[in-house]
Every structure is written in structure tokens, then in C-alpha cells.
Design a protein around this motif. Structure first.
Motif, PDB file in Angstrom:
ATOM      1  N   THR A 135      49.821  36.226  34.437  1.00 16.42           N
ATOM      2  CA  THR A 135      49.289  36.722  35.703  1.00 16.42           C
ATOM      3  C   THR A 135      48.136  35.806  36.091  1.00 16.42           C
ATOM      4  O   THR A 135      47.567  35.138  35.231  1.00 16.42           O
ATOM      5  CB  THR A 135      48.772  38.182  35.601  1.00 16.42           C
ATOM      6  N   PRO A 136      47.807  35.741  37.403  1.00 14.82           N
ATOM      7  CA  PRO A 136      48.251  36.612  38.477  1.00 14.82           C
ATOM      8  C   PRO A 136      49.721  36.406  38.872  1.00 14.82           C
ATOM      9  O   PRO A 136      50.299  35.353  38.635  1.00 14.82           O
ATOM     10  CB  PRO A 136      47.340  36.225  39.652  1.00 14.82           C
ATOM     11  N   GLN A 137      50.248  37.466  39.495  1.00 13.39           N
ATOM     12  CA  GLN A 137      51.541  37.419  40.144  1.00 13.39           C
ATOM     13  C   GLN A 137      51.304  37.807  41.601  1.00 13.39           C
ATOM     14  O   GLN A 137      50.625  38.799  41.878  1.00 13.39           O
ATOM     15  CB  GLN A 137      52.532  38.346  39.450  1.00 13.39           C
ATOM     16  N   CYS A 138      51.848  37.026  42.498  1.00 15.10           N
ATOM     17  CA  CYS A 138      51.476  37.117  43.911  1.00 15.10           C
ATOM     18  C   CYS A 138      52.685  37.457  44.787  1.00 15.10           C
ATOM     19  O   CYS A 138      53.684  36.721  44.792  1.00 15.10           O
ATOM     20  CB  CYS A 138      50.868  35.785  44.355  1.00 15.10           C
ATOM     21  N   PHE A 174      43.147  40.814  45.784  1.00 15.29           N
ATOM     22  CA  PHE A 174      43.319  40.950  44.339  1.00 15.29           C
ATOM     23  C   PHE A 174      43.503  42.419  43.979  1.00 15.29           C
ATOM     24  O   PHE A 174      42.884  43.307  44.578  1.00 15.29           O
ATOM     25  CB  PHE A 174      42.083  40.435  43.585  1.00 15.29           C
ATOM     26  N   LEU A 198      47.409  39.510  44.775  1.00 18.78           N
ATOM     27  CA  LEU A 198      47.460  38.878  43.456  1.00 18.78           C
ATOM     28  C   LEU A 198      47.167  39.959  42.423  1.00 18.78           C
ATOM     29  O   LEU A 198      46.048  40.478  42.354  1.00 18.78           O
ATOM     30  CB  LEU A 198      46.413  37.774  43.347  1.00 18.78           C
ATOM     31  N   VAL A 199      48.165  40.328  41.643  1.00 26.36           N
ATOM     32  CA  VAL A 199      47.971  41.325  40.588  1.00 26.36           C
ATOM     33  C   VAL A 199      47.640  40.579  39.301  1.00 26.36           C
ATOM     34  O   VAL A 199      48.418  39.736  38.848  1.00 26.36           O
ATOM     35  CB  VAL A 199      49.222  42.202  40.399  1.00 26.36           C
ATOM     36  N   HIS A 200      46.481  40.897  38.725  1.00 24.03           N
ATOM     37  CA  HIS A 200      46.047  40.172  37.529  1.00 24.03           C
ATOM     38  C   HIS A 200      45.604  41.136  36.436  1.00 24.03           C
ATOM     39  O   HIS A 200      44.841  42.076  36.687  1.00 24.03           O
ATOM     40  CB  HIS A 200      44.902  39.219  37.866  1.00 24.03           C
ATOM     41  N   CYS A 214      38.315  35.101  38.887  1.00 24.79           N
ATOM     42  CA  CYS A 214      39.123  35.394  40.070  1.00 24.79           C
ATOM     43  C   CYS A 214      38.318  35.283  41.351  1.00 24.79           C
ATOM     44  O   CYS A 214      38.831  34.844  42.388  1.00 24.79           O
ATOM     45  CB  CYS A 214      39.738  36.779  39.940  1.00 24.79           C
ATOM     46  N   PHE A 218      43.517  44.634  40.291  1.00 25.64           N
ATOM     47  CA  PHE A 218      43.343  44.585  38.842  1.00 25.64           C
ATOM     48  C   PHE A 218      43.696  45.938  38.224  1.00 25.64           C
ATOM     49  O   PHE A 218      42.953  46.904  38.389  1.00 25.64           O
ATOM     50  CB  PHE A 218      41.888  44.255  38.482  1.00 25.64           C
ATOM     51  N   ILE A 241      44.812  29.806  39.661  1.00 25.02           N
ATOM     52  CA  ILE A 241      44.964  30.849  40.672  1.00 25.02           C
ATOM     53  C   ILE A 241      45.073  30.223  42.059  1.00 25.02           C
ATOM     54  O   ILE A 241      45.921  30.602  42.865  1.00 25.02           O
ATOM     55  CB  ILE A 241      43.780  31.831  40.638  1.00 25.02           C
TER      56      ILE A 241
END
Length: 230
Positions: A162-165, A5, A101-103, A40, A7, A115
Motif C-alpha cells: 500500500t498505498p492502493q489508489c 488519503f 489512497l488507502v494505506h 504520507c 488510513f 507514493i
């Protein structure tokens, strides 16, 4: 490959209109940051977590230090710079082909099951992706409010969440390339689009809202109650 992850949490929340970053807003006894991290960390991930904080964000640092396996790095002046800083930090210790995973730290209502569905989709297909929500409103396109608008076919549109993975190094390289081209990117998928990379669109929940304005706090609290988290 591991699933990590990231953030970005260095924003000051200018549109929020408060004297502190919006992720430090207290809702039902917890900060927005804590609600987001809780959701998350409930997922079945096997990796590390990284959070980008401003150097003077002492409260954010104190909160982050309370979580095991959450590394702090320095945020940039813009969101994409924070993400880029985080990816470069990650590449010092993780495999380049690992997933990240950018959240948004200001999306506390994200559902763990959404997620997990994104994670499963990316791992099965071996292609990155993002949560999104189909557009239900009629969308008008206009150059100004006084022109005759054009109605856009909403069946082809969705709102990115988001998230975008994506894979760590591929995303880092895509953001770097966009920056060199002078192209402003608003999310990770935008950078991957410029790099002509395919991606999965995974339908997320409509309550995965982003805390942007002060009045959004009441809506966030309502959704957290609806989810049974309060």
C-alpha cells in the motif's frame, strides 16, 4: 479531481503480541502511526485525509487530532469494514470521482517518492493502481508440507503493498459487492479485481514493510535510519 488519503487504523494487532495496537508502538521517539502519517503528508496531494480508529483508542485519537486536515471515523471489526466505513464517510463530503489512497497505518517506511509516483501514474492514466514489489524468492505451491510441491513462475508474481489508489465511489461499490457475495478481500485491489477493473502495478521500494510481529520493529527502525528519517 482531488487525491485523498484513507488510513484503516482500527486493528488490535493480535499477531504483534503487545498490550496495545501495533501502530502505537514507539520507534525512535515516535509512534508507528506518526511515522506513517509523516511520510504520507509529505506528498503533493490536494485533498483530505481520513483515519479509522476504534472507539476506545484514546492515544490514537490524541495523535490524530494533532494533524491538520485529518478526519477521524469509526473503525469496523475487520479491515474491509473500516475501509468501507471510511469510504462512506468520504462520500458525504467529497466528489464520487475523486481518488483515494488507502494505506496501512502499520507501514511507516513507505517512501514519499513512491507514493508520488503512484499518484502521478493514476492521474496520467486515469486508472487506479497499487504499489507492489516483484517476488525474488522461488515460490512453491503445496496442499500440505508433505506433498510434492509445484514451483510457480515468479516472473508473473508480485507482493502487493500500500498505498492502493482508486476512485472513491468505484472502490466503495466494489467492496460492497464483494461483501454481498460473501467473498473475503484482503486489500482494495482484490475488490477491484472482482469488479473486473484494470489497474496499474507500480513498483515500490522493498523497505515498504508492514509491522506485523514484534521483531519487525527493529527492522522498521533500521529502514527509517537508512532513509535518513531518524
Amino acid at each position: 479531481m482531488a487525491m485523498h488519503f484513507l488510513f484503516p487504523a482500527g486493528g488490535v494487532g493480535q499477531r504483534f503480541g503487545a498490550d496495545q495496537p501495533k501502530q502505537l508502538t514507539s520507534i525512535a521517539g515516535k509512534t508507528v502511526m506518526e511515522w506513517t502519517l509523516q511520510a504520507c503528508f509529505e506528498t503533493d496531494r490536494k485533498g483530505h485525509a481520513f483515519i479509522g480508529l476504534s472507539p476506545n483508542d484514546e492515544q490514537g485519537r490524541q495523535i490524530s487530532e494533532g494533524y491538520q486536515d485529518l478526519s477521524i471515523f469509526s473503525a469496523g471489526s475487520e479491515r474491509f469494514e473500516t475501509v468501507l466505513n471510511g469510504l462512506n464517510r468520504m462520500l458525504e463530503i467529497v466528489h464520487p470521482n475523486d481518488w483515494v489512497l488507502v494505506h496501512d497505518i502499520a507501514r511507516p517506511c513507505v517512501r514519499a517518492e513512491d507514493i508520488q509516483r503512484l499518484i502521478d501514474t493514476c492521474l496520467i492514466s486515469q486508472v487506479g493502481g497499487l504499489l507492489c514489489q516483484p517476488i525474488t524468492d522461488t515460490i512453491k505451491q503445496a496442499n500440505s508440507l508433505l506433498t510434492v510441491p509445484k514451483t510457480i513462475d515468479r516472473s508473473t508474481l508480485c507482493a502487493a503493498q500500500t498505498p492502493q489508489c482508486f476512485r472513491v465511489k468505484e472502490l466503495r461499490d466494489a467492496i460492497q459487492q464483494a461483501d454481498k457475495m460473501g467473498i473475503a478481500i484482503t486489500d482494495e485491489a482484490s475488490a477491484m479485481e472482482l469488479a473486473e477493473q484494470p489497474m496499474n502495478l507500480v513498483v515500490g521500494s522493498s523497505d515498504n514493510v508492514k509491522l506485523t510481529h514484534a521483531e519487525d520493529a527493529a527492522l522498521v527502525e533500521f529502514y527509517l535510519k537508512q532513509q535518513g528519517r531518524i
